[in-house]
Scaffold this motif. Structure first.
Motif, PDB file in Angstrom:
ATOM      1  N   ILE A 174      48.228  12.578  42.077  1.00  6.71           N
ATOM      2  CA  ILE A 174      46.955  12.105  41.525  1.00  6.71           C
ATOM      3  C   ILE A 174      45.978  13.268  41.585  1.00  6.71           C
ATOM      4  CG2 ILE A 174      45.246  10.247  41.566  1.00  6.71           C
ATOM      5  CD1 ILE A 174      47.241   8.986  43.764  1.00  6.71           C
ATOM      6  N   ALA A 175      45.580  13.753  40.430  1.00  3.82           N
ATOM      7  CA  ALA A 175      44.639  14.874  40.357  1.00  3.82           C
ATOM      8  C   ALA A 175      43.482  14.467  39.449  1.00  3.82           C
ATOM      9  CB  ALA A 175      45.327  16.126  39.834  1.00  3.82           C
ATOM     10  N   VAL A 176      42.535  13.743  40.018  1.00  4.59           N
ATOM     11  CA  VAL A 176      41.371  13.265  39.273  1.00  4.59           C
ATOM     12  C   VAL A 176      40.117  13.615  40.069  1.00  4.59           C
ATOM     13  CG1 VAL A 176      40.250  11.297  38.170  1.00  4.59           C
ATOM     14  CG2 VAL A 176      42.754  11.342  38.389  1.00  4.59           C
ATOM     15  N   PRO A 177      39.173  14.355  39.472  1.00  4.57           N
ATOM     16  CA  PRO A 177      37.951  14.738  40.197  1.00  4.57           C
ATOM     17  C   PRO A 177      37.141  13.522  40.649  1.00  4.57           C
ATOM     18  CG  PRO A 177      38.213  16.052  38.208  1.00  4.57           C
ATOM     19  CD  PRO A 177      39.230  14.963  38.132  1.00  4.57           C
ATOM     20  N   ILE A 178      36.380  13.719  41.722  1.00  3.73           N
ATOM     21  CA  ILE A 178      35.606  12.647  42.348  1.00  3.73           C
ATOM     22  C   ILE A 178      34.159  13.096  42.536  1.00  3.73           C
ATOM     23  CG2 ILE A 178      35.287  11.377  44.526  1.00  3.73           C
ATOM     24  CD1 ILE A 178      38.300  11.336  44.833  1.00  3.73           C
ATOM     25  N   GLY A 179      33.237  12.162  42.316  1.00  3.42           N
ATOM     26  CA  GLY A 179      31.820  12.425  42.564  1.00  3.42           C
ATOM     27  C   GLY A 179      31.133  11.176  43.084  1.00  3.42           C
ATOM     28  N   GLU A 180      29.849  11.284  43.364  1.00  3.10           N
ATOM     29  CA  GLU A 180      29.082  10.131  43.846  1.00  3.10           C
ATOM     30  C   GLU A 180      28.939   9.093  42.735  1.00  3.10           C
ATOM     31  OE1 GLU A 180      27.647   9.467  46.744  1.00  3.10           O
ATOM     32  OE2 GLU A 180      27.821  11.353  47.854  1.00  3.10           O
ATOM     33  N   ASP A 181      28.953   7.830  43.115  1.00  4.12           N
ATOM     34  CA  ASP A 181      28.582   6.752  42.199  1.00  4.12           C
ATOM     35  C   ASP A 181      27.057   6.708  42.193  1.00  4.12           C
ATOM     36  OD1 ASP A 181      27.972   4.268  40.974  1.00  4.12           O
ATOM     37  OD2 ASP A 181      29.929   3.463  41.543  1.00  4.12           O
ATOM     38  N   MET A 182      26.450   7.056  41.046  1.00  2.00           N
ATOM     39  CA  MET A 182      25.010   7.268  40.992  1.00  2.00           C
ATOM     40  C   MET A 182      24.208   5.988  40.750  1.00  2.00           C
ATOM     41  SD  MET A 182      24.978  10.367  41.723  1.00  2.00           S
ATOM     42  CE  MET A 182      23.213  10.697  41.569  1.00  2.00           C
ATOM     43  N   ARG A 183      24.860   4.869  40.575  1.00  2.00           N
ATOM     44  CA  ARG A 183      24.117   3.618  40.450  1.00  2.00           C
ATOM     45  C   ARG A 183      23.362   3.345  41.749  1.00  2.00           C
ATOM     46  NH1 ARG A 183      29.000  -0.181  38.632  1.00  2.00           N
ATOM     47  NH2 ARG A 183      30.018   1.196  40.160  1.00  2.00           N
ATOM     48  N   PRO A 184      22.070   3.022  41.656  1.00  3.88           N
ATOM     49  CA  PRO A 184      21.275   2.857  42.883  1.00  3.88           C
ATOM     50  C   PRO A 184      21.879   1.875  43.868  1.00  3.88           C
ATOM     51  CG  PRO A 184      19.844   2.869  40.960  1.00  3.88           C
ATOM     52  CD  PRO A 184      21.258   2.859  40.437  1.00  3.88           C
ATOM     53  N   GLU A 185      22.492   0.809  43.351  1.00  6.04           N
ATOM     54  CA  GLU A 185      23.035  -0.205  44.259  1.00  6.04           C
ATOM     55  C   GLU A 185      24.291   0.256  44.990  1.00  6.04           C
ATOM     56  OE1 GLU A 185      24.444  -1.437  40.037  1.00  6.04           O
ATOM     57  OE2 GLU A 185      22.757  -0.395  40.995  1.00  6.04           O
TER      58      GLU A 185
ATOM     59  N   GLN B 223      38.488   9.965  49.137  1.00  2.00           N
ATOM     60  CA  GLN B 223      39.475  10.436  48.161  1.00  2.00           C
ATOM     61  C   GLN B 223      40.706   9.544  48.086  1.00  2.00           C
ATOM     62  OE1 GLN B 223      40.502  14.655  48.176  1.00  2.00           O
ATOM     63  NE2 GLN B 223      42.661  14.154  47.913  1.00  2.00           N
ATOM     64  N   LEU B 224      41.333   9.281  49.210  1.00  2.00           N
ATOM     65  CA  LEU B 224      42.567   8.499  49.205  1.00  2.00           C
ATOM     66  C   LEU B 224      42.310   7.078  48.729  1.00  2.00           C
ATOM     67  CD1 LEU B 224      44.142   9.709  52.575  1.00  2.00           C
ATOM     68  CD2 LEU B 224      44.519  10.618  50.273  1.00  2.00           C
ATOM     69  N   ARG B 225      41.246   6.483  49.191  1.00  2.00           N
ATOM     70  CA  ARG B 225      40.919   5.118  48.811  1.00  2.00           C
ATOM     71  C   ARG B 225      40.667   5.006  47.308  1.00  2.00           C
ATOM     72  NH1 ARG B 225      36.165   3.711  52.985  1.00  2.00           N
ATOM     73  NH2 ARG B 225      36.318   1.661  51.970  1.00  2.00           N
ATOM     74  N   LEU B 226      39.931   5.958  46.776  1.00  2.00           N
ATOM     75  CA  LEU B 226      39.595   5.918  45.354  1.00  2.00           C
ATOM     76  C   LEU B 226      40.792   6.264  44.479  1.00  2.00           C
ATOM     77  CD1 LEU B 226      37.351   5.374  43.377  1.00  2.00           C
ATOM     78  CD2 LEU B 226      36.585   7.735  43.622  1.00  2.00           C
ATOM     79  N   HIS B 227      41.590   7.248  44.890  1.00  9.21           N
ATOM     80  CA  HIS B 227      42.771   7.610  44.110  1.00  9.21           C
ATOM     81  C   HIS B 227      43.771   6.453  44.054  1.00  9.21           C
ATOM     82  CE1 HIS B 227      42.524  12.306  43.996  1.00  9.21           C
ATOM     83  NE2 HIS B 227      41.749  11.711  43.113  1.00  9.21           N
ATOM     84  N   LEU B 228      43.961   5.752  45.154  1.00  9.10           N
ATOM     85  CA  LEU B 228      44.871   4.609  45.151  1.00  9.10           C
ATOM     86  C   LEU B 228      44.315   3.467  44.305  1.00  9.10           C
ATOM     87  CD1 LEU B 228      45.957   4.793  48.870  1.00  9.10           C
ATOM     88  CD2 LEU B 228      47.473   5.074  46.908  1.00  9.10           C
ATOM     89  N   HIS B 229      43.024   3.248  44.387  1.00  7.95           N
ATOM     90  CA  HIS B 229      42.379   2.241  43.544  1.00  7.95           C
ATOM     91  C   HIS B 229      42.557   2.598  42.070  1.00  7.95           C
ATOM     92  CE1 HIS B 229      39.491  -0.769  42.265  1.00  7.95           C
ATOM     93  NE2 HIS B 229      38.765   0.157  41.677  1.00  7.95           N
ATOM     94  N   HIS B 230      42.444   3.878  41.764  1.00  8.03           N
ATOM     95  CA  HIS B 230      42.632   4.375  40.395  1.00  8.03           C
ATOM     96  C   HIS B 230      44.038   4.073  39.888  1.00  8.03           C
ATOM     97  CE1 HIS B 230      42.617   7.085  36.942  1.00  8.03           C
ATOM     98  NE2 HIS B 230      43.636   7.734  37.451  1.00  8.03           N
ATOM     99  N   LEU B 231      45.029   4.144  40.768  1.00  2.00           N
ATOM    100  CA  LEU B 231      46.413   3.823  40.383  1.00  2.00           C
ATOM    101  C   LEU B 231      46.619   2.329  40.140  1.00  2.00           C
ATOM    102  CD1 LEU B 231      48.693   5.939  42.759  1.00  2.00           C
ATOM    103  CD2 LEU B 231      48.188   6.377  40.357  1.00  2.00           C
ATOM    104  N   GLY B 232      45.672   1.520  40.582  1.00  2.91           N
ATOM    105  CA  GLY B 232      45.848   0.077  40.506  1.00  2.91           C
ATOM    106  C   GLY B 232      46.514  -0.491  41.740  1.00  2.91           C
ATOM    107  N   HIS B 233      46.550   0.308  42.825  1.00  5.41           N
ATOM    108  CA  HIS B 233      47.179  -0.120  44.080  1.00  5.41           C
ATOM    109  C   HIS B 233      46.182   0.104  45.221  1.00  5.41           C
ATOM    110  CE1 HIS B 233      51.146  -0.732  42.292  1.00  5.41           C
ATOM    111  NE2 HIS B 233      50.915   0.348  41.584  1.00  5.41           N
TER     112      HIS B 233
END
Length: 309
Positions: A154-165, A216-226
């Motif tokens: 899984i090679a997908v860049p990550i950044g902050e979620d900029m939504r205020p909430e 990173q790990l949490r988001l990458h796995l979520h991205h996979l649908g797992h």
């Protein structure tokens, strides 16, 4: 005047929406705590709930409990810092902001290996090790669903979620419309077992991050649908019933100039612990030196291809 009024109403509406979202989030966090700690099998961490696996005059490597902050500015909150101060009062440095030099971080919900440097030179050596990407970290996770592939990159860049909430709560993938400035992130995954968590399909995986982005790990796995079992945040605040988030920092290797740290902790996600509700059905790989080497060699091959492209 009408234009200003409309704009002001829009700003007020967004601010009210953000406030309501955060209030709802606090209520759901409290509900999650009740389900896991009042009605479920989890018990809060204690001052003595710490396991030291490696200790020299230069470093401590401990096995951090899940649902525990590394440090906090609130003196009334139990943290790894307060556990260390209780266990090693003579090593606490009052000149430091948090008394100890934490060489890297683990999320509140993540358990596993955490390295503490006991003096400035030791901390500098670990920092260089991480900056040069010479450190090897391996994680265990239990994820929702069955992965069809044995290995995944899984090679997908990550950044902050900029939504205020969601600011300071969630991260976002590069393709997300509300992602802030993103940085490269790479994770390699190897399936260990397929089975059932609480009678639903689940997979135990070994993870090796090449980068160290927040969540990173949490988001990458979520991205996979797992999504990781028990990951309250990336399940859109729905996965409350598991007794914990099933992510564990399992092995840490630091090839430092004057010492070689290689610490392995146990697997907390075995079928023997009834709280895990885990029933393995199919084993593809086991935690052997050959398995770790396979992960490392695959990472090296990926890095070489990137440099050659």
């Amino acid at each position: 005047m009408v234009w200003w009024g409309v704009m002001g109403a829009g700003v007020a509406e967004r601010a009210a929406g953000t406030l309501l979202h955060r209030l709802a989030g606090k209520v759901l966090v409290r509900l999650c705590y009740i389900l896991r700690y009042r009605l479920g099998p989890s018990r809060p961490a204690t001052i003595d709930d710490v396991e030291v696996l490696y200790h020299t005059p230069h470093y401590i490597v401990l096995n951090k409990r899940y649902d525990l902050l590394v440090n906090s500015n609130d003196p009334n909150v139990l943290t790894v810092q307060t556990q260390l101060r209780n266990l090693f009062p003579h090593l606490a440095n009052k000149k430091l902001t948090h008394e100890f030099r934490f060489s890297h971080r683990l999320d509140f919900a993540t358990s596993g290996l955490l390295c503490i440097s006991l003096h400035k030179a030791a901390a500098g050596a670990v920092t260089k090790c991480f900056v040069r990407r010479e450190a090897d970290k391996y994680y265990l996770a239990l994820v929702r669903g069955h992965l069809s592939q044995e290995t995944v990159d899984i090679a997908v860049p990550i950044g902050e979620d900029m939504r205020p909430e969601w600011q300071r709560i969630r991260m976002a993938m590069a393709h997300h419309p509300h992602a802030g400035r993103c940085k490269a992130a790479h994770t390699r995954l190897l399936v260990l077992q397929r089975g059932l968590y609480n009678n639903y399909p689940a997979t135990k995986v070994l993870l090796k991050p090449s980068t160290g982005r927040r969540h990173q790990l949490r988001l990458h796995l979520h991205h996979l649908g797992h999504t990781i079992v028990g990951d309250y945040t990336y399940s859109n605040r729905r996965d409350m019933w598991p007794h914990r988030m099933f992510l564990h920092a399992h092995r840490l290797v630091l090839p430092l100039p004057h010492t070689h740290i290689d610490v392995v902790s146990g697997d907390p996600f075995t079928a023997e612990d009834p709280r895990n509700k885990w029933v393995p059905v199919e084993t593809l790989n086991t935690l052997t030196e050959e398995t770790y080497l396979r992960m490392k060699e695959a990472e090296t091959d990926t890095g070489s291809r990137k440099k050659g492209s």
